[in-house]
Design an enzyme around this catalytic site. Sequence first.
Site, short mmCIF file in Angstrom:
data_model
loop_
_atom_site.label_atom_id
_atom_site.label_comp_id
_atom_site.label_asym_id
_atom_site.label_seq_id
_atom_site.Cartn_x
_atom_site.Cartn_y
_atom_site.Cartn_z
CB ILE A 183 -4.57 -5.01 12.80
CG1 ILE A 183 -3.85 -5.87 11.76
CG2 ILE A 183 -3.78 -4.96 14.10
CD1 ILE A 183 -2.58 -5.26 11.20
CG ASP B 57 -8.02 -4.02 2.57
OD1 ASP B 57 -8.06 -3.97 3.81
OD2 ASP B 57 -8.23 -3.04 1.83
CE LYS C 139 -11.65 -0.59 9.43
NZ LYS C 139 -10.42 -1.22 8.97
CE LYS D 186 -12.79 2.76 6.23
NZ LYS D 186 -11.79 3.09 5.25
CG PHE E 67 -5.01 7.34 11.10
CD1 PHE E 67 -4.85 7.19 12.47
CD2 PHE E 67 -4.55 8.51 10.51
CE1 PHE E 67 -4.24 8.17 13.24
CE2 PHE E 67 -3.93 9.50 11.26
CZ PHE E 67 -3.78 9.34 12.62
CG ASN F 196 -2.09 -0.82 1.14
OD1 ASN F 196 -2.28 -1.51 0.14
ND2 ASN F 196 -2.93 -0.80 2.15
O1 C5P Z 1 -10.70 -0.37 6.15
P1 C5P Z 1 -9.57 0.59 6.05
O2 C5P Z 1 -8.30 -0.04 5.57
O3 C5P Z 1 -9.87 1.86 5.31
O4 C5P Z 1 -9.36 1.04 7.57
C1 C5P Z 1 -8.34 1.89 7.94
C2 C5P Z 1 -8.02 1.72 9.41
O5 C5P Z 1 -8.08 0.35 9.80
C3 C5P Z 1 -6.63 2.17 9.72
O6 C5P Z 1 -6.63 2.59 11.06
C4 C5P Z 1 -5.83 0.90 9.53
O7 C5P Z 1 -4.60 0.93 10.23
C5 C5P Z 1 -6.76 -0.15 10.09
N1 C5P Z 1 -6.65 -1.47 9.46
C6 C5P Z 1 -6.19 -2.54 10.17
N2 C5P Z 1 -6.13 -3.77 9.60
C7 C5P Z 1 -6.52 -3.97 8.33
C8 C5P Z 1 -7.01 -2.89 7.58
C9 C5P Z 1 -7.05 -1.64 8.18
O8 C5P Z 1 -5.82 -2.37 11.33
N3 C5P Z 1 -6.45 -5.17 7.80
#
Ligand code: C5P
Length: 404
Positions: free
Chosen positions: A309, A279, A343, A339, A325, A209
Site C-alpha cells: 500500500i 504480505d 518503498k 526499506k 513504519f 499480523n
Molecule cells: O515491508 P514491511 O511490511 O516491513 O513495510 C512496513 C511499512 O510498509 C509499514 O509502513 C506498512 O504499513 C507498509 N506496508 C504497506 N503495505 C504492505 C506492507 C507494508 O503499506 N503490503
Amino acid sequence: MELDKRHIVLGVTGGIAAYKAAELVRELQRAGASVQVVMTHAATHFVTPVTFQALSARAVFADQWDDRIGNNMAHIELSRGADAILIAPASADFIGKLANGLCDDLLGTMCVARKCPLLVAPAMNRQMWTNPAVRRNVAQLRTDGVTLFGPESGDQACGEVGPGRMLEPPAIVEELVAFFAPRLLAGRRVVVTAGPTYEPIDPVRGITNRSSGKMGFALARACRQAGAEVRLVAGPTTLPTPAGVTRTDVETAREMCDAALDACAPGCDIFIAVAAVADWQVTNASAHKIKKDEVGTTPELAFAENPDILQTVAALPNAPYCVGFAAESKDLARNGEQKRRRKGVPFLVANIGHETFGCDDNELLLIDEHGMKPLGRASKDELARALVAEIAGRLGKPATGSGQ
Ligand code: C5P
C-alpha cells in the site's frame, strides 16, 4: 501528560448529562489538569457539590454570594489563573445566558468576567438543539469566539435519538488537548493506516499480523489535535475512534489498499502507513469451514502477494508526503534505510524492539535522507505528538504557534 499544568474551571449546568461531568473531572485529572468546579443551582439538583468536591479535592462553588472567598468576588477569583473555562454540560438555558452576557448567577458572571478562553459542550434534547432560538444563540457564541465541543448525535436520556448529546468525557478531553496543541498541521489532509489486516483461510480462520493499532490510532489523534483533517483506515481492532477523525474499517490488505487509495485521492497531503499489513493473501480460501475429519490431511494453502500500500501510494502522481513504519528484528538502521529507499518514501519510522506490541510505550528511530534520529522510550501518545512535529518540520511548514 497532555494537559500538564493546565488549570481548568469546569462549569456544570443543569441537565441530565451533569452526571457525566463527574467522570469528566477524573479524565481531566488523568490528563494532568487541575480542576475547579463551579455549578449552577439547577446542576445541584442532578449531582451534589460534594461529589465534585471529593473528586476535585477543591471546594465547589454555586452561589455568587458565597462568603468563602474573602473579598466576595468569587466570579473574579475563581477564574483567574485558569487556562480555560469549560462548560460541560451546557444547557440550552445557559447557552442563552452566555449569548446575551447575563450575570444573574455565579457561573454566568464568571464567564462574562473571564480573561481566558470559553469552551462549551452542549447537551440537550434534539428538539431543543434544533430550536431556532438555540440556533441563534449558538451562532452568537461562535461569533463571539467561543469554541464548541460537539454535540454529537445519538441516544438521548429522554428516549429520543438525534443531535444534542454531549460528547463523552474522553472525547471532550481530546478536544481540549487539541484546543491547546500547536496547530502544526492546520489545513493539512492526512490519511493514516493502522492495525493489522486479516486474510481469511475459511469463514472462521485467517492469517493476521501482530498489531494492536495503538501507535496508528495515537498518530491519527495527534494529527487531528495538530489541526489536520484526518482519515483513518483501520484493520480489525477494538480501539475507539479518536475524536474528530473519519474512520473506515477494513479487513484484508486488498480492502485496506482500496480504502487508502480512495482516501488519498482528493488532495491528501500526508500519508502515514502504520498498519501491519499481511504480505500474502490465501488464494484458495474456502467458502465453508475446513473440517479436520473431511480433509483427512493437513490442508495446503496457496498464497499470492498482497499489494504494498505504502509503495503504491508513494508512486502516485502528486503523491502525498509518505511516512512508513518498520518493525525489524535485526540491523534496524541498515534495514530501515534500505526499506525507505525500496518503498520510495522520504521518511521512515522504525520500531526499536518487538516488545512494544500492544504496549502503551514505544521507542523509535527516525530515518530520512539526512540520517537517523532516535526518539527515546515514551508513551505512544507522546511519541505520536513528537512525530507530528517531525513531519510538520520536514514539510517545511512553519509552526503557526499554539492554539492558545
Ligand atoms: O515491508 P514491511 O511490511 O516491513 O513495510 C512496513 C511499512 O510498509 C509499514 O509502513 C506498512 O504499513 C507498509 N506496508 C504497506 N503495505 C504492505 C506492507 C507494508 O503499506 N503490503
